[in-house]
Design a protein around this motif. Structure first.
Motif, PDB file in Angstrom:
ATOM      1  N   LEU A  27       0.852  -1.187   0.000  1.00  0.00           N
ATOM      2  CA  LEU A  27       0.000   0.000   0.000  1.00  0.00           C
ATOM      3  C   LEU A  27       0.888   1.237   0.000  1.00  0.00           C
ATOM      4  N   ASP A  78     -10.057   1.659  -0.401  1.00  0.00           N
ATOM      5  CA  ASP A  78      -8.702   2.121  -0.118  1.00  0.00           C
ATOM      6  C   ASP A  78      -8.330   1.735   1.308  1.00  0.00           C
ATOM      7  N   ARG A  80      -5.643   1.969   2.879  1.00  0.00           N
ATOM      8  CA  ARG A  80      -4.734   2.893   3.561  1.00  0.00           C
ATOM      9  C   ARG A  80      -5.445   3.714   4.624  1.00  0.00           C
ATOM     10  N   SER A  93      -0.405   6.366  -4.865  1.00  0.00           N
ATOM     11  CA  SER A  93      -0.799   5.081  -5.460  1.00  0.00           C
ATOM     12  C   SER A  93      -0.600   5.160  -6.964  1.00  0.00           C
ATOM     13  N   ILE A 111      -2.884   0.700  -5.023  1.00  0.00           N
ATOM     14  CA  ILE A 111      -1.651   0.140  -4.454  1.00  0.00           C
ATOM     15  C   ILE A 111      -0.462   0.986  -4.873  1.00  0.00           C
TER      16      ILE A 111
END
Length: 178
Positions: A27, A78, A80, A93, A111
């Protein structure tokens, strides 16, 4: 951690039917978090493809948003946002993994770099303790693989998303994401 993984990209030539075929990725923008030392993996069967993340990004709220991609509208998940506050103007990303949920819905996951195809030995997989998962907002992960590397490199720690639990007989086969 990712740089050592990049050399393995698409080098999955293990013919052992007992291995688990996975797409492994990092990530972006979590380098300053407790999750910086972990990679993530999804079953190959769940992944449609990986694409360059379009310049028109999804507007996310709490890590979920929608994005128009060609003739389809995708849900963007997402991960993250579970680990860090993400500034949409600083999003690094570069790729988007398009994957199918268990219900067959096509979703996208931003990613850091291009994902890697990897065969994971079931003997390297272990359960994550529930307390650890709850504290670190990892309720969507129940297992991880500790994959040894050559030389003096630390083993890769890969959190497994959407895999069937490993059974004692090691006859595991991966499933689509829940």
């Amino acid at each position: 951690m990712t740089s050592s993984l990049l050399s393995q990209r698409l080098s999955s030539n293990n013919e052992d039917d007992n291995t688990i075929h996975a797409i492994v990725f990092a990530l972006a923008d979590i380098e300053q978090t407790a999750m910086a030392n972990y990679l993530f993996a999804m079953p190959v069967e769940a992944v449609e493809k990986a694409i360059v993340y379009p310049s028109e990004r999804a507007v996310l709220r709490d890590g979920i948003g929608i994005m128009n991609l060609g003739a389809e509208t995708l849900t963007i998940v997402d991960l993250r946002h579970k680990f860090a506050t993400i500034d949409p103007l600083q999003d690094s990303s570069k790729f988007l993994i398009l994957f199918h949920t268990q219900a067959g819905e096509l979703c996208g996951l931003p990613i850091k770099d291009a994902p890697v195809l990897m065969d994971i030995d079931p003997d390297t997989i272990r359960s994550l303790p529930l307390a650890y998962r709850e504290v670190n907002q990892l309720t969507f992960v129940s297992q991880m693989a500790i994959v040894p590397q050559e030389g003096n490199l630390a083993p890769l720690q890969i959190l497994l998303i959407g895999f069937d639990p490993i059974d004692p007989n090691r006859s595991n086969r991966s499933s689509h994401l829940n």
